[in-house]
Design a protein around this motif. Structure first.
Motif, PDB file in Angstrom:
ATOM      1  N   LEU A 138       5.963   5.450   5.695  1.00 53.80           N
ATOM      2  CA  LEU A 138       5.765   4.571   6.852  1.00 53.80           C
ATOM      3  C   LEU A 138       4.318   4.102   6.805  1.00 53.80           C
ATOM      4  N   HIS A 139       4.122   2.853   6.420  1.00 51.80           N
ATOM      5  CA  HIS A 139       2.777   2.334   6.165  1.00 51.80           C
ATOM      6  C   HIS A 139       2.526   1.081   7.003  1.00 51.80           C
ATOM      7  N   THR A 140       1.291   0.632   6.974  1.00 48.96           N
ATOM      8  CA  THR A 140       0.901  -0.590   7.671  1.00 48.96           C
ATOM      9  C   THR A 140       0.797  -1.737   6.671  1.00 48.96           C
ATOM     10  N   SER A 141       0.389  -2.904   7.161  1.00 46.04           N
ATOM     11  CA  SER A 141       0.217  -4.054   6.273  1.00 46.04           C
ATOM     12  C   SER A 141      -0.926  -3.856   5.290  1.00 46.04           C
ATOM     13  N   ALA A 142      -1.653  -2.733   5.411  1.00 49.76           N
ATOM     14  CA  ALA A 142      -2.662  -2.391   4.399  1.00 49.76           C
ATOM     15  C   ALA A 142      -2.012  -2.232   3.028  1.00 49.76           C
ATOM     16  N   MET A 143      -0.736  -1.921   3.028  1.00 47.49           N
ATOM     17  CA  MET A 143      -0.002  -1.781   1.768  1.00 47.49           C
ATOM     18  C   MET A 143      -0.025  -3.093   0.982  1.00 47.49           C
ATOM     19  N   SER A 144      -0.022  -4.210   1.689  1.00 47.34           N
ATOM     20  CA  SER A 144       0.031  -5.507   1.014  1.00 47.34           C
ATOM     21  C   SER A 144      -1.338  -5.993   0.552  1.00 47.34           C
ATOM     22  N   SER A 145      -2.399  -5.308   0.968  1.00 46.22           N
ATOM     23  CA  SER A 145      -3.742  -5.709   0.547  1.00 46.22           C
ATOM     24  C   SER A 145      -4.337  -4.771  -0.494  1.00 46.22           C
ATOM     25  N   ALA A 146      -3.663  -3.662  -0.759  1.00 44.46           N
ATOM     26  CA  ALA A 146      -4.225  -2.633  -1.637  1.00 44.46           C
ATOM     27  C   ALA A 146      -4.542  -3.166  -3.032  1.00 44.46           C
ATOM     28  N   SER A 147      -3.641  -3.947  -3.602  1.00 39.68           N
ATOM     29  CA  SER A 147      -3.859  -4.459  -4.963  1.00 39.68           C
ATOM     30  C   SER A 147      -5.088  -5.348  -5.040  1.00 39.68           C
ATOM     31  N   ALA A 148      -5.331  -6.130  -3.989  1.00 42.26           N
ATOM     32  CA  ALA A 148      -6.471  -7.043  -3.983  1.00 42.26           C
ATOM     33  C   ALA A 148      -7.787  -6.319  -3.743  1.00 42.26           C
ATOM     34  N   LEU A 149      -7.723  -5.185  -3.051  1.00 41.31           N
ATOM     35  CA  LEU A 149      -8.946  -4.506  -2.635  1.00 41.31           C
ATOM     36  C   LEU A 149      -9.449  -3.443  -3.602  1.00 41.31           C
ATOM     37  N   TYR A 150      -8.536  -2.809  -4.323  1.00 43.67           N
ATOM     38  CA  TYR A 150      -8.933  -1.669  -5.148  1.00 43.67           C
ATOM     39  C   TYR A 150      -8.947  -2.026  -6.629  1.00 43.67           C
ATOM     40  N   SER A 151     -10.007  -1.588  -7.309  1.00 46.61           N
ATOM     41  CA  SER A 151     -10.103  -1.841  -8.746  1.00 46.61           C
ATOM     42  C   SER A 151      -9.105  -0.982  -9.509  1.00 46.61           C
ATOM     43  N   LYS A 152      -8.811   0.198  -8.962  1.00 46.28           N
ATOM     44  CA  LYS A 152      -7.835   1.093  -9.580  1.00 46.28           C
ATOM     45  C   LYS A 152      -6.967   1.715  -8.499  1.00 46.28           C
ATOM     46  N   LEU A 153      -5.681   1.753  -8.749  1.00 47.94           N
ATOM     47  CA  LEU A 153      -4.743   2.402  -7.838  1.00 47.94           C
ATOM     48  C   LEU A 153      -3.836   3.321  -8.649  1.00 47.94           C
ATOM     49  N   PRO A 154      -3.467   4.468  -8.086  1.00 43.55           N
ATOM     50  CA  PRO A 154      -2.560   5.372  -8.804  1.00 43.55           C
ATOM     51  C   PRO A 154      -1.097   4.946  -8.683  1.00 43.55           C
ATOM     52  N   PHE A 155      -0.874   3.749  -8.163  1.00 48.08           N
ATOM     53  CA  PHE A 155       0.475   3.208  -8.018  1.00 48.08           C
ATOM     54  C   PHE A 155       0.371   1.689  -7.930  1.00 48.08           C
ATOM     55  N   ASP A 156       1.490   1.020  -8.126  1.00 45.67           N
ATOM     56  CA  ASP A 156       1.563  -0.435  -7.981  1.00 45.67           C
ATOM     57  C   ASP A 156       2.384  -0.725  -6.726  1.00 45.67           C
ATOM     58  N   PRO A 157       1.754  -1.263  -5.673  1.00 47.34           N
ATOM     59  CA  PRO A 157       2.481  -1.494  -4.415  1.00 47.34           C
ATOM     60  C   PRO A 157       3.723  -2.364  -4.576  1.00 47.34           C
ATOM     61  N   SER A 158       3.693  -3.289  -5.524  1.00 45.19           N
ATOM     62  CA  SER A 158       4.816  -4.213  -5.690  1.00 45.19           C
ATOM     63  C   SER A 158       5.901  -3.693  -6.628  1.00 45.19           C
ATOM     64  N   LYS A 159       5.549  -2.752  -7.510  1.00 38.70           N
ATOM     65  CA  LYS A 159       6.510  -2.285  -8.514  1.00 38.70           C
ATOM     66  C   LYS A 159       7.011  -0.862  -8.283  1.00 38.70           C
ATOM     67  N   ASP A 160       6.205  -0.039  -7.620  1.00 38.22           N
ATOM     68  CA  ASP A 160       6.558   1.377  -7.485  1.00 38.22           C
ATOM     69  C   ASP A 160       7.279   1.706  -6.182  1.00 38.22           C
ATOM     70  N   PHE A 161       7.554   0.678  -5.381  1.00 37.09           N
ATOM     71  CA  PHE A 161       8.229   0.898  -4.097  1.00 37.09           C
ATOM     72  C   PHE A 161       9.324  -0.142  -3.881  1.00 37.09           C
ATOM     73  N   ILE A 162      10.266   0.221  -3.046  1.00 39.96           N
ATOM     74  CA  ILE A 162      11.263  -0.728  -2.548  1.00 39.96           C
ATOM     75  C   ILE A 162      10.999  -0.921  -1.061  1.00 39.96           C
ATOM     76  N   PRO A 163      10.721  -2.150  -0.621  1.00 35.74           N
ATOM     77  CA  PRO A 163      10.572  -2.401   0.817  1.00 35.74           C
ATOM     78  C   PRO A 163      11.920  -2.194   1.511  1.00 35.74           C
ATOM     79  N   VAL A 164      11.933  -1.366   2.543  1.00 36.03           N
ATOM     80  CA  VAL A 164      13.186  -1.045   3.237  1.00 36.03           C
ATOM     81  C   VAL A 164      13.370  -1.910   4.475  1.00 36.03           C
ATOM     82  N   THR A 165      12.383  -1.866   5.366  1.00 38.72           N
ATOM     83  CA  THR A 165      12.477  -2.650   6.595  1.00 38.72           C
ATOM     84  C   THR A 165      11.142  -2.657   7.326  1.00 38.72           C
ATOM     85  N   MET A 166      10.851  -3.756   8.004  1.00 43.13           N
ATOM     86  CA  MET A 166       9.711  -3.801   8.909  1.00 43.13           C
ATOM     87  C   MET A 166      10.157  -3.151  10.215  1.00 43.13           C
ATOM     88  N   VAL A 167       9.411  -2.162  10.661  1.00 41.91           N
ATOM     89  CA  VAL A 167       9.786  -1.449  11.881  1.00 41.91           C
ATOM     90  C   VAL A 167       9.296  -2.213  13.112  1.00 41.91           C
TER      91      VAL A 167
END
Length: 323
Positions: free
Chosen positions: A91-120
């Motif tokens: 359960l995350h915020t819209s920060a999930m959609s900015s992570a790729s742009a903000l971080y030089s390195k991430l231990p995951f790919d927000p767009s490839k390593d997750f399936i969006p289920v639903t906006m709560v």
């Protein structure tokens, strides 16, 4: 029994195991919802409210697992590396959609390593100030910041969080420079505002409204296109001459990539059913949160668009990459 009969019996017993496993109905045990922010914050409170109702619907316990740190990336990493079986949800915020742009390195790919289920829920932000600071609106705060460059601080729920990005946008749009102080969630950030350790923070609507109404912090502005009914005396940023902050946020659920579509659908339908409950809806709406519960396909499209939007925002605001 003949040798052939024994062989057939053994074959049937081997086949029965996998068939039984495949026929297992989801969910059949406790579900964990990881909230990548501190307990007591807006996301954690929302998670508890919604998962309590989901637990009734799915007839299984659902626990909230708070894992704050790294602007929400710590909790997201835990979910990304969890089995794709529907028993670990983010359960995350819209920060999930900015992570790729903000971080030089991430231990995951927000767009490839997750399936969006639903906006709560979707929501605006309350732009809050300290009651001990003289500024009573955004114009006065910008004037104060220009007169004392680098002397004022703004808080966020962590580097790269949506609260961080929008405060940086405010810096950029008003031509000021305030110092960023990250916290592990918005609850400790409110404490910092009360004590005047920071003079500005973008707060999730629920927490912002409650604390402004309690006179613990000061409402300097709101980010929507119109004023909030709960805070009618707090002007929008646009009304105060700050253009470009007509933005909002969302809280949403994700599961690890590879989670079966039928499980994704079950989770989404449970969220939608929970949000349809009249008492739950009233609770959320009273705190300025708009219940959504859209389909995985609808939210995936929103998420993709937001990833592109935040990438542009980070570039325009010249926000440096984080490690």
């Amino acid at each position: 029994m003949s040798r052939l009969g024994l062989m057939l019996g053994a074959l049937l017993s081997v086949c029965a195991g996998p068939i039984g496993v495949q026929a297992e109905t989801y969910p059949s045990r406790t579900i964990r919802v990881v909230v990548p922010y501190a307990p007591g914050g807006g996301v954690s409170i929302l998670g508890q409210i919604v998962t309590n109702k989901m637990s009734e619907i799915l007839k299984q316990p659902i626990i909230i697992d708070n894992r704050p740190g790294a602007g929400g990336n710590l909790g997201a990493e835990i979910v990304a590396k969890s089995p794709p079986d529907g028993y670990t949800i983010l359960l995350h915020t819209s920060a999930m959609s900015s992570a790729s742009a903000l971080y030089s390195k991430l231990p995951f790919d927000p767009s490839k390593d997750f399936i969006p289920v639903t906006m709560v829920i979707s929501t605006q932000f309350v732009i809050a100030g300290s009651p001990k600071d003289p500024a009573t609106n955004l114009t006065e705060l910008a004037t104060e910041a220009k007169a004392t460059p680098g002397a004022l601080n703004f808080g966020s729920s962590g580097p790269g969080s949506s609260l961080h990005i929008f405060a940086e946008m405010f810096n950029s749009f008003t031509g000021i420079r305030m110092v960023h102080i990250p916290y592990r969630g918005d609850a400790p950030m409110v404490t910092a505002l009360i004590g005047n350790d920071i003079q500005l923070a973008f707060l999730p609507q629920a927490n912002g409204i409650a604390n402004v109404q309690s006179n613990l912090i000061r409402g300097l502005g709101v980010t929507g296109t119109k004023r909030m009914e709960a805070l009618p005396n707090v002007a929008t940023a646009a009304e105060q001459g700050v253009k470009g902050l007509e933005v909002g946020s969302w809280n949403a659920m994700f599961v690890p990539a590879g989670t079966p579509p039928e499980i994704v659908k079950t989770i989404q339908q449970a969220v939608a059913q929970a949000l349809a409950d009249p008492k739950l809806r009233e609770t959320l709406i009273q705190t300025g949160q708009e219940p959504v519960g859209d389909t995985p396909e609808q939210f995936a499209a929103t998420f993709k668009a937001d990833v592109a939007r935040f990438s542009k925002v980070v570039e325009v605001a010249k926000i440096p990459k984080l490690d």
